[in-house]
Write an enzyme that holds these catalytic residues in place. Structure first.
Site, mmCIF file in Angstrom:
data_model
loop_
_atom_site.group_PDB
_atom_site.id
_atom_site.type_symbol
_atom_site.label_atom_id
_atom_site.label_comp_id
_atom_site.label_asym_id
_atom_site.label_seq_id
_atom_site.Cartn_x
_atom_site.Cartn_y
_atom_site.Cartn_z
ATOM 1 N N ASP A 8 9.000 6.567 2.158
ATOM 2 C CA ASP A 8 9.344 5.616 1.102
ATOM 3 C C ASP A 8 10.846 5.726 0.858
ATOM 4 O O ASP A 8 11.346 6.820 0.564
ATOM 5 C CB ASP A 8 8.588 5.932 -0.185
ATOM 6 C CG ASP A 8 7.089 5.727 -0.040
ATOM 7 O OD1 ASP A 8 6.669 4.999 0.886
ATOM 8 O OD2 ASP A 8 6.338 6.295 -0.847
ATOM 9 N N ASP A 130 -2.613 -2.275 -4.373
ATOM 10 C CA ASP A 130 -2.210 -1.163 -5.233
ATOM 11 C C ASP A 130 -2.916 -1.336 -6.561
ATOM 12 O O ASP A 130 -2.673 -2.320 -7.274
ATOM 13 C CB ASP A 130 -0.690 -1.149 -5.404
ATOM 14 C CG ASP A 130 0.028 -1.059 -4.061
ATOM 15 O OD1 ASP A 130 -0.494 -0.383 -3.164
ATOM 16 O OD2 ASP A 130 1.095 -1.683 -3.922
#
Length: 240
Positions: A8, A130
């Site tokens: 990330d 998500d």
């Protein structure tokens, strides 16, 4: 089952976030060096997320390009973060990545899914779900919608999406185990393959994921903090 080491990227560095919160980030490795290290350890996939694009306050395109140049011929890459319109779809289409991940824009811009399937092709398109308490989070996890993840999973699968990336936000970065039940339910409801993310903390979590027949598992913090190595994880999965 595929194993995806996660990178990330925030402000040009590989970071770890707690439950996706931008304010709880830790800046760690150089993303290019980290990608090279994962590949040297046997990674077959990399999971890259441009968090600056996801949060809407920047981008890491040049850095991601360097990662692709360095390791793209040795590993498959799936890329996500802020892919919200047709212009960006055309940009990522030409990158040498195996798969792109559409995020919350599939809710706010429903036409994005058919556009992606047409421009990029179903094998290269995934949808990231998500989720907080069964509801989709939007805009880099900063808002929670009133849209049920299960409903979106079924819709995009009916449109032709073959791969879903499911993250239980409450478990992300907690190392307490992912939401196996939620992942399996989405896989059964949609018929798409589900890649499970969020909460992996041990080799046992990986073995349980393989036994549950999900399509893949993303691992981040457990690798960064030495709960196990990538070599150990790959070896354990091969031995089953």
């Amino acid at each position: 089952m595929d194993l995806f080491p996660a990178i990330d990227i925030r402000f040009g560095r590989a970071v770890r976030l707690a439950q996706g919160a931008a304010t709880t980030q830790r800046h760690d490795d150089d993303p290019v060096a980290l990608a090279e290290r994962f590949v040297m350890q046997g990674a077959r996939w990399l999971h890259l997320i441009d968090l600056d694009r996801a949060f809407g306050d920047g981008e890491n395109g040049a850095l991601i390009g360097r990662i692709i140049t360095r390791v793209g011929s040795h590993v498959r890459i799936q890329l996500g973060g802020g892919i919200r319109n047709e212009e960006r779809l055309r940009e990522v289409r030409d990158l040498e990545v195996t798969r792109i991940i559409l995020g919350s824009a599939v809710v706010t811009t429903p036409a994005l899914v058919p556009q992606a399937l047409e421009l990029i092709g179903a094998p290269r398109v995934a949808v990231g779900l998500d989720v907080r308490d069964g509801l989709l989070a939007l805009h880099g996890w900063q808002q929670t919608s009133i849209v049920r993840a299960r409903d979106v999973a079924i819709r995009v699968a009916q449109e032709g999406v073959r791969t879903l990336v499911y993250t239980d936000i409450a478990r992300d970065g907690r190392l307490a185990g992912p939401d196996f039940v939620g992942a399996i339910e989405l896989q059964e409801a949609s018929g798409a393959g589900v890649i499970l993310s969020g909460g992996v903390g041990s080799i046992d979590d990986l073995l349980r994921a393989k036994a549950s027949a999900v399509a893949g598992v993303i691992v981040g913090r457990a690798l960064y903090e030495g709960r196990f190595t990538l070599v150990q994880a790959l070896t354990a999965l091969l031995d089953v």
